[in-house]
Design a protein around this motif. Structure first.
Motif, short mmCIF file in Angstrom:
data_model
loop_
_atom_site.label_atom_id
_atom_site.label_comp_id
_atom_site.label_asym_id
_atom_site.label_seq_id
_atom_site.Cartn_x
_atom_site.Cartn_y
_atom_site.Cartn_z
N UNK A 1 -55.48 -17.26 10.42
CA UNK A 1 -54.66 -17.47 9.22
C UNK A 1 -55.50 -17.79 7.99
N UNK A 2 -56.81 -17.89 8.17
CA UNK A 2 -57.70 -18.17 7.05
C UNK A 2 -57.73 -19.63 6.62
N UNK A 3 -57.34 -20.54 7.52
CA UNK A 3 -57.28 -21.95 7.16
C UNK A 3 -58.49 -22.76 7.62
N UNK A 4 -59.16 -22.30 8.65
CA UNK A 4 -60.37 -22.98 9.11
C UNK A 4 -61.45 -21.94 9.42
N UNK A 5 -62.67 -22.43 9.47
CA UNK A 5 -63.77 -21.58 9.94
C UNK A 5 -64.50 -22.35 11.04
N UNK A 6 -64.92 -21.61 12.03
CA UNK A 6 -65.64 -22.21 13.16
C UNK A 6 -67.04 -21.62 13.19
N UNK A 7 -68.01 -22.49 13.43
CA UNK A 7 -69.40 -22.04 13.52
C UNK A 7 -70.11 -22.83 14.60
N UNK A 8 -70.96 -22.17 15.34
CA UNK A 8 -71.79 -22.87 16.32
C UNK A 8 -72.78 -23.74 15.58
N UNK A 9 -73.01 -24.93 16.10
CA UNK A 9 -73.97 -25.84 15.51
C UNK A 9 -75.38 -25.28 15.66
N UNK A 10 -76.17 -25.36 14.60
CA UNK A 10 -77.55 -24.88 14.66
C UNK A 10 -78.38 -25.77 15.59
N UNK A 11 -78.04 -27.06 15.66
CA UNK A 11 -78.79 -28.01 16.50
C UNK A 11 -78.42 -27.93 17.97
N UNK A 12 -77.15 -27.59 18.25
CA UNK A 12 -76.70 -27.54 19.64
C UNK A 12 -75.70 -26.40 19.76
N UNK A 13 -76.13 -25.29 20.33
CA UNK A 13 -75.29 -24.10 20.41
C UNK A 13 -74.02 -24.31 21.24
N UNK A 14 -74.00 -25.35 22.06
CA UNK A 14 -72.80 -25.64 22.85
C UNK A 14 -71.70 -26.24 21.98
N UNK A 15 -72.06 -26.77 20.84
CA UNK A 15 -71.12 -27.44 19.95
C UNK A 15 -70.63 -26.50 18.86
N UNK A 16 -69.32 -26.50 18.66
CA UNK A 16 -68.72 -25.67 17.62
C UNK A 16 -68.17 -26.60 16.53
N UNK A 17 -68.58 -26.35 15.29
CA UNK A 17 -68.13 -27.14 14.14
C UNK A 17 -66.96 -26.42 13.49
N UNK A 18 -65.99 -27.20 13.03
CA UNK A 18 -64.79 -26.66 12.41
C UNK A 18 -64.63 -27.29 11.03
N UNK A 19 -64.32 -26.46 10.04
CA UNK A 19 -64.12 -26.96 8.68
C UNK A 19 -62.95 -26.22 8.04
N UNK A 20 -62.31 -26.89 7.10
CA UNK A 20 -61.23 -26.27 6.33
C UNK A 20 -61.80 -25.24 5.37
N UNK A 21 -61.03 -24.22 5.11
CA UNK A 21 -61.37 -23.26 4.08
C UNK A 21 -60.73 -23.72 2.77
N UNK A 22 -61.04 -23.03 1.70
CA UNK A 22 -60.41 -23.33 0.41
C UNK A 22 -58.90 -23.20 0.49
N UNK A 23 -58.44 -22.24 1.27
CA UNK A 23 -56.99 -22.03 1.43
C UNK A 23 -56.34 -23.26 2.08
N UNK A 24 -57.01 -23.86 3.06
CA UNK A 24 -56.48 -25.07 3.71
C UNK A 24 -56.48 -26.23 2.73
N UNK A 25 -57.48 -26.31 1.89
CA UNK A 25 -57.53 -27.40 0.90
C UNK A 25 -56.40 -27.25 -0.11
N UNK A 26 -56.05 -26.01 -0.47
CA UNK A 26 -54.91 -25.78 -1.36
C UNK A 26 -53.60 -26.17 -0.66
N UNK A 27 -53.52 -25.88 0.62
CA UNK A 27 -52.33 -26.21 1.41
C UNK A 27 -52.15 -27.72 1.51
#
Length: 159
Positions: A89-115
């Protein structure tokens, strides 16, 4: 008052009457509250679980999937599909952590911040709809937190 209550005003703790079950009272309240949220969240294009994920991200900022699962008291297998739908839905983005590939980081997108701005009215609208006010809300929230802690402890003891 049920007929059982009329005969026995102090129902024993071992009662098998549905209306005497704490779990059923909690279940019915949870379903009713979720139903009350539905029209408010429909306007935002969110389900209740998606709203909860965004609440955590808005409060804490970028988080790992593990941190989100812990905050929401859900397992990884439940959180992961929620995040996939939020990402689609374009509300979050997920990325593997550069330090630990087993860990996935999640952050809001600009669209989520508007919401977030539109979502700011949801808690107040729900409280107005239920007629709950300050002291009653605080007391109920604390009682439910205490119950959750005691139930978690009981579950841990029985494992």
């Amino acid at each position: 008052m049920t007929r059982q209550d009329e005969k026995h005003p102090e129902t024993p703790a071992g009662s098998l009457l549905l209306d005497e079950q704490l779990c059923f009272a909690l279940y019915a309240a949870q379903r009713a509250v979720t139903a009350a949220y539905r029209p408010l969240l429909d306007e935002l294009g969110l389900t209740y679980p998606q709203y909860l994920v965004l609440l955590v991200l808005w409060e804490r900022g970028e988080s790992t999937v593990k941190e989100l699962a812990a905050a929401l008291r859900l397992d990884y297998g439940t959180v992961s599909p929620l995040l996939k739908r939020l990402e689609a839905a374009g509300l979050v983005r997920r990325e593997r952590s550069a330090r630990d590939e087993r860990s996935v980081r999640v952050a809001c997108t600009g669209r989520a911040e508007e919401l977030r701005e539109r979502a700011a009215g949801v808690p107040g609208a729900l409280l107005r709809a239920t007629g709950l006010e300050g002291p009653a809300i605080a007391r109920l929230r604390e009682e439910l937190r205490g119950l959750a802690e005691r139930a978690d402890e009981a579950a841990t003891r029985t494992r």
